[in-house]
Enzyme design. Structure first.
Site, PDB file in Angstrom:
ATOM      1  N   LYS A  80       0.848  -1.202   0.000  1.00 12.46           N
ATOM      2  CA  LYS A  80       0.000   0.000   0.000  1.00 12.46           C
ATOM      3  C   LYS A  80       0.882   1.250   0.000  1.00 12.46           C
ATOM      4  O   LYS A  80       1.847   1.318   0.771  1.00 12.46           O
ATOM      5  CB  LYS A  80      -0.915  -0.019   1.220  1.00 12.46           C
ATOM      6  CG  LYS A  80      -1.952   1.095   1.251  1.00 12.46           C
ATOM      7  CD  LYS A  80      -2.888   0.953   2.445  1.00 12.46           C
ATOM      8  CE  LYS A  80      -4.013   1.972   2.403  1.00 12.46           C
ATOM      9  NZ  LYS A  80      -4.971   1.849   3.513  1.00 12.46           N
ATOM     10  N   SER A 155      -9.962   1.885   2.258  1.00 12.69           N
ATOM     11  CA  SER A 155      -9.015   2.625   1.459  1.00 12.69           C
ATOM     12  C   SER A 155      -7.954   1.760   0.779  1.00 12.69           C
ATOM     13  O   SER A 155      -7.361   2.195  -0.197  1.00 12.69           O
ATOM     14  CB  SER A 155      -8.306   3.667   2.322  1.00 12.69           C
ATOM     15  OG  SER A 155      -7.497   3.045   3.302  1.00 12.69           O
ATOM     16  N   SER A 179     -10.486  -0.402   6.435  1.00 12.61           N
ATOM     17  CA  SER A 179      -9.777  -0.237   5.158  1.00 12.61           C
ATOM     18  C   SER A 179      -9.064  -1.483   4.636  1.00 12.61           C
ATOM     19  O   SER A 179      -8.554  -1.459   3.512  1.00 12.61           O
ATOM     20  CB  SER A 179      -8.764   0.905   5.260  1.00 12.61           C
ATOM     21  OG  SER A 179      -9.422   2.140   5.200  1.00 12.61           O
TER      22      SER A 179
END
Lengths: 479, 97
Positions: A80, A155, A179
């Site tokens: 990420k 997210s 997320s």
């Protein structure tokens, strides 16, 4: 050999040791898949093919010399883009950091590198991890691999989509209010949200410090356990990581669930939850019951207050954390700026942050301002205690809780983007466990009639990640 | 209800530049969000303590030693887009002369 990118980590590891294929082959297979599909999906915001092949070659050289390698060595992963990778651009998917190259690795990256990490690239997210759809990314939305007109969730949508589309063996993400679990559920992968403090956050851009956790996505519980084994544990650079023993997570897999007590929180199956989602989760739970687990209904009455607690305390902490981003020590310098420091801050932050970040900085600043602090912030912290007490009562009766992850499957791109409150509801079922710092494993539960994944989550008491793996592994066997 | 003046005032507190269009867009959105928060008043929190740390850790100490392998001063200075002078980032004047 075809489809190397679809192997499980353990299979890939065995194949590497037996010299059936090399880490370079695994890496190239992932890049082939990325080149084929990522133009449409947009899971990655940057690729590091050269770096990945170099890391892979190092592992291959070790294998050639007959050295023993750890489970994750030479296994390609997505990271990420909120997690610092030394020398590799880390943007937080914000205009502010579009060109930022961090000078050090996050602790999770350090630990994985010691285990032979191969980084394919950095994955997409909502700017600073604020969102539930990756639509708030300066690199554009990540599409759901199951339906390109729909979001991958957020997210950590890029990481979820990369794993779901076999463009990485596993991927790191972060979970503050859902997320990891929500995109895992929307994309049909496994996603581990750990206990608050189980995994070090050093080197990961902070969002809401009393909520943030680092975790990961993978294609099965065995792979989830292998990655957790490496990243979990005390880190002197993150004082919220307690000195609690990290168990051998593989020992929780393939265990009998006879006698296990499962609670179904009724609030997670009622109003606002799509019936097909609730029914799919219940069908999966029935299989565990048939295998000898007992299932009872429990109540978590304060569930409906979790979103309000979260959207007060999180923006408060976020606005404080983002104060340091002023375009001086790091971050983009605005194109035109006044020759006065305070005005420079205004200009840098105006140009650097996207809409959702601006909204959250505003909410956070408002609830912390004089006159509102008691009414909003303190009140929310008190209700947070009530949510924690609900869970404590439930865990007096049951070992784990099982519930849907998202109230609905993947929604259409653009459907919720300008309706912040509706978007916030996407996290209604993941926020409560985050409020109490509990571990929760998202697992695929089934598919909707129109072919979209539906996920369930297994919530356990703090530091009982192993228990979530035990139940998740049983569900895999019973599928 | 939040109005445009409050939005501008809060933005000022946050050192956040907003365009007029942004003020117009955010006012009803943030007003809606804050109205939703009133739901918390349904919960009786008399004598309920506040939670800011969920695992019960208190006063965590670290040994007073320099960790190896950290970013160097030069590397950290390279992160700034502003001019670097005598190993410091040069910023604009904070006080008008």
């Amino acid at each position: 050999m075809t489809d190397l990118n679809k192997l499980k980590i353990r299979e890939a590891h065995e194949g590497l040791k037996a010299k059936k294929f090399s880490s370079s082959d695994l890496t190239k297979a992932c890049f082939d898949e990325i080149k084929k599909r990522d133009k449409d999906i947009n899971a990655y915001v940057s690729l590091d093919e050269e770096g990945a092949l170099k890391s892979a070659a190092e592992i291959d050289a070790k294998i050639a010399k007959g050295e023993d390698i750890p489970m994750l060595a030479g296994i390609p992963a997505g990271i990420k883009d909120l997690i610092n990778t030394r020398g590799v651009k880390t943007t937080c998917c914000s205009p502010f950091f579009k060109d930022f190259v961090p000078p050090y690795d996050a602790t999770v990256i350090e630990r994985l590198k010691k285990n032979g990490l191969v980084i394919l690239g950095k994955t997409n997210l909502d700017e600073f991890a604020c969102g539930a759809s990756t639509e708030h990314s300066c690199f554009g939305v990540t599409k759901n691999p199951h339906d390109l007109t729909r979001v991958a969730g957020g997210s950590s949508g890029g990481s979820a989509a990369a794993v779901a589309a076999d463009m990485a063996f596993y991927a790191l993400g972060t979970d503050t209010g859902g997320s990891i679990r929500q995109p895992a559920s929307l994309c049909g992968t496994f996603g581990m949200k750990v206990t608050y403090g189980r995994v070090s956050r050093s080197g990961v851009t902070a969002m809401a410090s009393s909520w943030d956790t680092i975790g990961h996505f993978a294609k099965n519980t065995d792979d989830i356990a292998s990655v957790l084994q490496v990243i979990a544990g005390r880190d002197v650079k993150d004082s919220t990581t307690p000195d609690i023993e990290v168990p051998d997570y593989s020992k929780f897999l393939n265990q009998d669930v006879k006698g296990l007590k499962i609670g179904l929180p009724k609030e997670y199956f009622g109003e606002g939850i799509e019936k097909e989602t609730a029914d799919t989760v219940k069908v999966a739970v029935a299989k565990l019951e048939k295998a000898g687990a007992s299932v009872v209904e429990v109540s978590l009455p304060s569930t409906k207050y979790a979103i309000a607690v979260y959207y007060i305390t999180m923006p408060a902490e976020l606005s404080a954390n983002l104060e340091r981003f002023d375009g001086v020590r790091y971050g983009k310098k605005p194109e035109k700026y006044p020759d006065n420091l305070v005005d420079y801050y205004f200009a840098a932050r105006e140009a650097g942050f996207g809409d959702e970040i601006k909204r959250r900085i505003m909410i956070g600043t408002y609830v912390l301002s004089a006159g509102y602090y008691d009414a909003y912030y303190k009140k929310a912290q008190r209700v947070r205690t009530v949510i924690i007490q609900d869970f404590a009562k439930a865990f007096e009766k049951v070992d784990v809780l099982i519930a849907p992850v998202s109230p609905f499957p993947a929604f259409k791109v653009g459907e919720l983007v300008d309706n912040p409150l509706a978007m916030y509801m996407a996290d209604a079922l993941t926020i409560p466990a985050s409020a109490a710092g509990l571990p929760s494993l998202a697992c695929p539960a089934g598919m909707s009639a129109n072919g979209l994944p539906i996920g369930l989550q297994i919530i356990a008491p703090q530091f009982e990640e192993g228990l979530t793996l035990k139940v998740g592994s049983a569900l895999e066997r019973l599928r | 209800m939040l109005n445009e003046d409050t939005i501008r005032y809060v933005a000022k507190l946050a050192r956040l530049g907003l365009t007029d269009a942004e003020v117009k867009k955010f006012t009803p959105q943030l007003s809606g969000v804050m109205e939703y928060m009133e739901i918390l008043n349904e919960v009786d929190t008399k004598n309920v303590p506040e939670t800011s740390q969920v695992t019960g850790l208190k006063d965590v100490f670290a040994n007073d030693e320099v960790l190896k392998g950290q970013a160097s001063r030069e590397e950290l200075l390279e992160c700034s887009e502003l001019p670097v002078d005598s190993k410091q980032v040069r910023v604009m004047a904070a006080i008008k002369q």
